[in-house]
Design a protein around this motif. Structure first.
Motif, short mmCIF file in Angstrom:
data_model
loop_
_atom_site.label_atom_id
_atom_site.label_comp_id
_atom_site.label_asym_id
_atom_site.label_seq_id
_atom_site.Cartn_x
_atom_site.Cartn_y
_atom_site.Cartn_z
N ILE A 401 0.84 -1.20 0.00
CA ILE A 401 0.00 0.00 0.00
C ILE A 401 0.87 1.25 0.00
O ILE A 401 0.58 2.23 -0.70
CB ILE A 401 -0.96 -0.03 1.20
CG1 ILE A 401 -2.05 -1.08 0.96
CG2 ILE A 401 -1.59 1.35 1.42
CD1 ILE A 401 -2.94 -1.34 2.13
N GLU A 402 1.97 1.24 0.75
CA GLU A 402 2.87 2.39 0.74
C GLU A 402 3.48 2.59 -0.65
O GLU A 402 3.64 3.72 -1.12
CB GLU A 402 3.97 2.23 1.78
CG GLU A 402 4.83 3.49 1.90
CD GLU A 402 5.93 3.38 2.93
OE1 GLU A 402 6.51 4.43 3.26
OE2 GLU A 402 6.20 2.26 3.40
N GLU A 403 3.80 1.50 -1.33
CA GLU A 403 4.33 1.61 -2.69
C GLU A 403 3.30 2.25 -3.62
O GLU A 403 3.65 3.10 -4.46
CB GLU A 403 4.70 0.22 -3.22
CG GLU A 403 5.91 -0.39 -2.55
CD GLU A 403 6.17 -1.82 -3.02
OE1 GLU A 403 5.40 -2.31 -3.88
OE2 GLU A 403 7.13 -2.44 -2.53
N LEU A 404 2.04 1.87 -3.48
CA LEU A 404 0.98 2.43 -4.33
C LEU A 404 0.80 3.92 -4.05
O LEU A 404 0.56 4.71 -4.97
CB LEU A 404 -0.33 1.68 -4.08
CG LEU A 404 -0.33 0.19 -4.43
CD1 LEU A 404 -1.67 -0.45 -4.04
CD2 LEU A 404 -0.07 -0.02 -5.92
N ILE A 405 0.92 4.31 -2.79
CA ILE A 405 0.78 5.73 -2.44
C ILE A 405 1.91 6.53 -3.07
O ILE A 405 1.70 7.64 -3.60
CB ILE A 405 0.78 5.89 -0.90
CG1 ILE A 405 -0.49 5.27 -0.31
CG2 ILE A 405 0.87 7.37 -0.52
CD1 ILE A 405 -0.48 5.17 1.20
#
Length: 553
Positions: A401-405
């Motif tokens: 999720i952090e990568e997507l953000i």
């Protein structure tokens, strides 16, 4: 400006000085039909045609439409009304003006423009024209969902028509506070669907006293059941002894089921119904196909009957009128942590799981197993005491999720179906340095509106974590270019479809919109695939339960 206007779509000449339409007729058959149906028609031979002159009036437009003529561009709103800037900032788009002009030429009508096409702006222009130009007495009663009262309707009215007064009839301490607000002077009264029942008698009195002359029902799906108390209260207000003169019903998705459409039409324009009883309507539009009383299917001509009945109606599809950025859909995979995997497999096999800390996660009955599996995959679950939220190691999912953000160029909206997961991810993302806003069933009223407004118009929050139901109707999230579904939205296929529309609107400035499904298990993947294929969520849960409880070979 010349007093003679030519409508490009039809070639009709509008004589504003004498308030007449001038039609150029070359077909004698058409002329005979006009003469037969319009007693006040004046005709004059001119060169190789006949000029037919009739007064500018809504009735004239209705007759022309009934005779098969296109009247687009002939509605008086086009030249009698100076369209304001929508929200004080945006020039009204052509389809918004056309929608406003169409609705204003009917006393009872439907608007089925698809989501994110600016229906609210169209209705605000239409109602302002009726009040300011046509002189329709009384205020406008707007009935909408709680989430749209302030952030959508009040905001749009105040910023588009700053000279008009709008009052939100919601909140406060109860009935007396709502009555006090209704007794204030206003041009617009904005109220939620279920608030109607509390002040039904007062609203009927306001209609009788001509203090309400126009009603707008935003999202007709709330009035599909003509036997519900919600329906009966609203029906008594709109169609009682003193009927509300102008009524407009809005919905972006009327659907194919004829039963709720009976309720829509009975509420907005009952004169269009071919019968007065729901049972008769069902027999007209459907047929039985099995032994059970609930087994009905639509007849072949059902769509045509629905179309003819749900009139007058205007519909613009977003894909046909708006140059929107492309939408890229992705499925992004992540692993379960060791703790999640152990709890997941134990839950599948035995309907009970024990965490490494000795806490118990239990599916109290088989139907709740799918819920527990989804929760464990997210990294949270409710303990057997039904109160304690157990937080499992979810590092692989959080890392993704952090990568997507980080990949997003604008803000990010993330959906979670469980409050425990919402709180868990909000805490984790804040710890990583992100500004995070949370909107779910616990966040209501002004606080919810403030969060949505801040997300759309200010720097923070950068990430908005929502329960899917909170954005089902009318919420604007175009400040984001990325929407993450962190696990399946089990609230229903309709809620899922509505949520997908939140980023795609007139206000979207991104070059590309990303819709991303985060999955860690085969059950999550199948659920998402089913929703994308149009399968109802209830069927997906049943299928999933059958799969995970099937005896292993």
């Amino acid at each position: 400006m010349s007093n003679l206007l030519v409508v490009p779509e039809t070639g009709v000449i509008i004589d504003r000085e004498h308030n007449n339409y001038i039609l150029k007729v070359t077909d004698t058959g058409v002329l005979e039909r006009l003469t037969k149906n319009i007693p006040y028609l004046f005709t004059q031979p001119y060169q190789d045609m006949t000029l037919a002159v009739l007064p500018v009036h809504d009735d004239a437009l209705t007759i022309l439409r009934n005779l098969g003529f296109s009247t687009t561009g002939m509605e008086p709103l086009y030249w009698e009304y100076q369209c304001p800037l929508i929200e004080g900032e945006f020039t009204a788009m052509a389809h918004q003006v056309t929608t406003a002009a169409f609705l204003a030429s009917f006393k009872r009508a439907f608007c089925c423009n698809t989501m994110r096409t600016g229906k609210t702006g169209s209705v605000v222009m239409c109602t302002d024209y009726l009040q300011s130009v046509k002189g329709v007495p009384g205020a406008v009663l707007v009935v909408a969902t709680v989430s749209n009262l302030t952030g959508v309707w009040l905001h749009t009215i105040r910023t588009t028509l700053p000279h008009k007064r709008a009052v939100v009839v919601h909140g406060g301490v109860g009935k007396q506070d709502r009555l006090r607000k209704l007794r204030q002077y206003a041009d617009y009264y904005i109220i939620n669907y279920d608030g109607i029942k509390m002040v039904e008698d007062e609203l009927i009195k306001m209609v009788n006293d001509k203090r309400i002359g126009i009603a707008v029902l935003d999202e007709l799906t709330h009035y599909g059941n003509p036997k519900s108390q919600r329906f009966l209260s609203m029906y008594n207000i709109l169609n009682g002894k003193s009927k509300v003169p102008y009524v407009y019903g809005l919905t972006g998705s009327p659907g194919e089921n004829p039963l709720p459409i009976f309720g829509f039409v009975k509420m907005v324009n009952p004169a269009r119904l071919p019968c007065s009883r729901l049972s008769t309507w069902q027999e007209l539009t459907q047929f039985r196909y099995g032994r059970e009383s609930w087994q009905w299917r639509n007849k072949a001509d059902c769509p045509d009957i629905i179309y003819r009945t749900m009139q007058p109606n205007i519909r613009f599809d977003k894909k046909d009128i708006m140059d929107l950025p492309p939408i890229v859909r992705q499925v992004r995979d992540c692993e379960l942590s060791k703790d999640q995997r152990a709890a997941y497999e134990r839950m599948r096999d035995e309907m009970i799981a024990l965490t490494k800390d000795g806490e118990i996660i239990e599916a109290v009955h088989k139907a709740s197993m799918s819920q527990k599996l989804f929760q464990i995959a997210l990294g949270t679950a409710i303990a057997s005491d039904k109160k304690t939220v157990i937080e499992l190691d979810n590092k692989p999912r959080l890392k993704l999720i952090e990568e997507l953000i980080k990949e997003a160029e604008q803000k990010v909206v993330m959906f979670c179906a469980y409050t425990g997961a919402i709180d868990h991810y909000a805490k984790q993302l804040k710890a990583l340095g992100y500004s995070v806003g949370v909107v779910d069933g616990r966040v209501t009223g002004k606080k919810r509106d403030d969060i949505f407004q801040a997300f759309q118009n200010t720097k923070d929050p950068h990430i908005l974590i929502c329960h899917p139901r909170t954005t089902a109707f009318g919420v604007e999230l175009a400040a984001a270019d990325t929407m993450i579904f962190n696990g399946p939205p089990i609230s229903g296929d309709f809620i899922y479809e509505q949520a997908l529309e939140r980023l795609s609107s007139l206000k979207q400035k991104a070059k590309q919109i990303s819709i991303i499904q985060v999955v860690a298990t085969e059950e999550e993947r199948k659920f998402f695939a089913g929703l994308d294929a149009g399968v109802k969520s209830s069927e997906l849960i049943n299928d999933m339960f059958a799969a995970v409880t099937r005896p292993q070979k």
